[in-house]
Every structure is written in structure tokens, then in C-alpha cells.
Design an enzyme around this catalytic site. Structure first.
Site, mmCIF file in Angstrom:
data_model
loop_
_atom_site.group_PDB
_atom_site.id
_atom_site.type_symbol
_atom_site.label_atom_id
_atom_site.label_comp_id
_atom_site.label_asym_id
_atom_site.label_seq_id
_atom_site.Cartn_x
_atom_site.Cartn_y
_atom_site.Cartn_z
ATOM 1 N N HIS A 69 67.157 -35.416 -54.490
ATOM 2 C CA HIS A 69 67.103 -36.051 -55.810
ATOM 3 C C HIS A 69 66.944 -37.560 -55.675
ATOM 4 C CE1 HIS A 69 69.174 -36.433 -60.025
ATOM 5 N NE2 HIS A 69 67.912 -36.781 -60.043
ATOM 6 N N GLU A 123 63.480 -38.390 -54.517
ATOM 7 C CA GLU A 123 62.525 -38.267 -55.616
ATOM 8 C C GLU A 123 62.485 -39.556 -56.440
ATOM 9 O OE1 GLU A 123 62.913 -37.371 -59.981
ATOM 10 O OE2 GLU A 123 63.701 -35.630 -58.914
ATOM 11 N N HIS A 124 63.659 -40.098 -56.757
ATOM 12 C CA HIS A 124 63.726 -41.362 -57.498
ATOM 13 C C HIS A 124 63.154 -42.511 -56.668
ATOM 14 C CE1 HIS A 124 66.502 -40.753 -61.094
ATOM 15 N NE2 HIS A 124 66.362 -39.536 -60.586
ATOM 16 N N GLU A 178 73.801 -40.386 -63.052
ATOM 17 C CA GLU A 178 73.103 -39.263 -63.684
ATOM 18 C C GLU A 178 73.816 -37.947 -63.408
ATOM 19 O OE1 GLU A 178 68.850 -37.042 -62.990
ATOM 20 O OE2 GLU A 178 68.790 -39.237 -63.158
ATOM 21 N N GLU A 228 69.053 -46.549 -56.361
ATOM 22 C CA GLU A 228 68.805 -45.217 -56.894
ATOM 23 C C GLU A 228 69.883 -44.212 -56.507
ATOM 24 O OE1 GLU A 228 66.390 -44.649 -59.066
ATOM 25 O OE2 GLU A 228 65.857 -46.774 -58.879
#
Length: 300
Positions: free
Chosen positions: A67, A70-71, A167, A145
Site C-alpha cells: 500500500h 503504491e502511494h 488512512e 506516505e
């Protein structure tokens, strides 16, 4: 059919072809001979052209590396050294779809546009982002991130912060999310589905820059990728661009990213997990029950 089995088009060998009536498309499966990348092209008259590149990313822990990667890949690259190219594209592009998505077993970078030039530019940005991201040489991108320490003032407590960290605190705050995570952990303890690919906030701060970088070197290689093209486009020019600008610079290699099968399946058990409520809420009628069943591939 535009191509035949065995044809080689700009480094891509056609390995299979068929017509898919349901979407009125000619389907071509291809393999890039030098890099090992696989490609599926659906040729039709749809002017909404689609591209994505995906990688099978199979973590063995809940640090959220897929994740966070990906960011981070979308925070600048070799050709596009901007802080947030993704944000700029979202504002100024003619795209009809633009995103990046992490699943428990793969990471996907999809785009779509009706404008030929815009489609080409979006494809260029995404390919450069996944193969040549700035995050491999700039640890501050991981801090931004993923996670970092934060101190508001000398008297304040030391806290964690970060885009993915925050998040996932939100994503895993609901009782249903906690229940599903716990169930997957118990049902598939020996596979990638038994960990939280998005990242567990309790575990994310243990991710190091070295582990983060090694994750990219292991999984973000053309041999571990699948490229998808759809719509009415100049496929010769598209394949030529992908080959000359990117894939021809990589040699094929073995990338172990297999998704294991859970064996043996776990025995029946009762599992409890706590979840948070507000300070003034009553505990009455707050219990949630669910039944989860894992089936192997051979049960019909």
C-alpha cells in the site's frame, strides 16, 4: 484478426488469440520476449482507451509495504520529478479514469482516456512511476506516505503520522473491518491473505527504508507484471513505445510471488476480538457475531 499466433510486434510475441463475443473484442495474449512482461490487448471500436500495469505483490507481514509503495511510486519519477504527479494529473488531464489500487495479492495502476495524446502521456507517467520511482532514493517519501515520528512541541508526546498510517487507522476503525481482518488472519495464516496488505497501524512503524526498497526490487519487475490494453488505439505505436521506452531495458528473471494455498484448512474455532467505542457509550448490545467458512479449490 490484426495479428496471428507467433507474430512478434516490437518485442511482443503473440501467444494466443480469440474473439470475445460478449465485449465484441479481439483478444491478444502477448509475452515480451526480453523482459518477460505479459500483456493482454482487447481490440475494439471503443474510443475510451484503457491501460493498466499490475504487479503480483504478496506480503508476508502487515507493515503495509504494498500500500505504501503504491502511494510512493506516484510521488515523482525519473522523467517526472514532481512532488505529486498524480495530483497534477487528476487536475489537468482529460482522463476518464485515474487511480492506483492495492489488493491483498496485487497492486494495479489503471488509467483511461478518450484523447490519444492524453492517453499516451498518462501511460508514460505511470510506467515511469512504477519502474523508476524517486522513492527508492528519497527516504522522505516513505516518511511522508508511510510513517514518521512527529513532535508538535518540546512538551508534547512523540506520535506517529503518515498518509497510509492515518488512512489505515480510519479504514480499520470499524467493527466490521476488525472482524474481517481477524477472520482472514485465522482462516489463512500461511498465505498473503492472512496479513493486512494495506497496513496495520500497530505494525506500519516497523517498516524500514531498506525493506521498503527491497520490496520494489523484488516485485516491481516486468517479469512479475501484467499489462492490459483496451479500446480503439494505434496498437503498433503503443507497443513500440512500451518496448523502446521501458521493457527493452529489462532482462527477464524469475520472480517468486506465488499465492500459496492454505493447507491444511484451519479447524473450527471461536475467536474474539475487541473494538473501540466512545467513552460514554454503553456496552449493551455491542457484540457482533459472524460465521466465516474457508473452502478449498476442489469443493463443488
Amino acid at each position: 484478426m490484426k495479428f496471428n499466433n507467433g507474430d512478434i510486434i516490437h518485442g511482443f510475441r503473440v501467444t494466443n488469440l480469440s474473439h470475445i463475443q460478449e465485449v465484441d473484442s479481439d483478444a491478444y495474449l502477448m509475452q515480451h520476449e526480453r523482459s518477460g512482461a505479459r500483456l493482454l490487448y482487447l481490440a475494439n471500436n471503443d474510443d475510451n482507451k484503457v491501460f493498466f500495469i499490475s504487479f503480483r505483490t504478496t506480503p508476508d507481514n502487515s507493515k503495509g509495504t504494498p500500500h505504501i509503495m503504491e502511494h510512493s511510486t506516484l510521488c515523482g519519477s525519473r522523467k517526472f520529478p514532481l512532488k505529486e504527479p498524480f495530483v497534477e494529473l487528476a487536475k489537468g488531464s482529460l482522463n476518464t479514469f485515474l487511480n492506483a489500487i492495492t489488493w491483498p495479492d496485487k497492486t494495479m495502476y489503471p488509467i483511461a482516456s478518450r484523447n490519444d495524446k492524453d492517453f499516451h502521456n498518462l501511460m508514460d507517467v505511470y510506467l515511469d512511476a512504477v519502474f523508476y520511482p524517486d522513492c527508492l532514493k528519497n527516504p522522505q517519501i516513505l516518511m511522508q506516505e508511510g510513517w514518521h515520528y512527529e513532535l508538535d512541541n518540546v512538551d508534547a508526546p512523540l506520535t506517529y503520522n503518515g498518509v497510509v498510517y492515518n488512512e489505515m487507522k480510519g479504514a480499520l476503525s470499524s467493527p466490521e473491518a476488525i472482524m474481517e481482518d481477524k477472520a482472514m488472519e485465522e482462516l489463512f495464516p500461511d498465505t498473503t491473505y492472512g496479513v493486512e496488505s494495506g497496513g496495520d497501524p500497530e505494525v506500519i512503524p516497523t517498516l524500514s527504508f531498506r525493506e521498503f526498497s527491497e520490496f520494489h526490487r523484488r516485485f516491481y519487475h516486468p517479469s512479475n507484471s501484467y499489462i492490459y490494453l483496451y479500446g480503439d488505439m494505434d496498437i503498433d505505436e503503443t507497443l513500440k513505445f512500451i518496448d523502446q521506452e521501458y521493457l527493452s531495458h529489462f532482462d527477464a528473471r524469475n520472480v517468486y510471488s506465488a499465492v500459496k494455498t492454505q493447507s491444511p484448512l484451519p479447524k473450527r474455532k471461536i475467536v474474539e476480538a475487541p473494538f473501540g467505542i466512545s467513552e460514554n457509550e454503553s456496552l449493551e448490545k455491542k457484540t457482533i457475531h459472524a460465521l466465516y467458512i474457508a473452502l478449498n479449490d476442489h469443493i463443488t
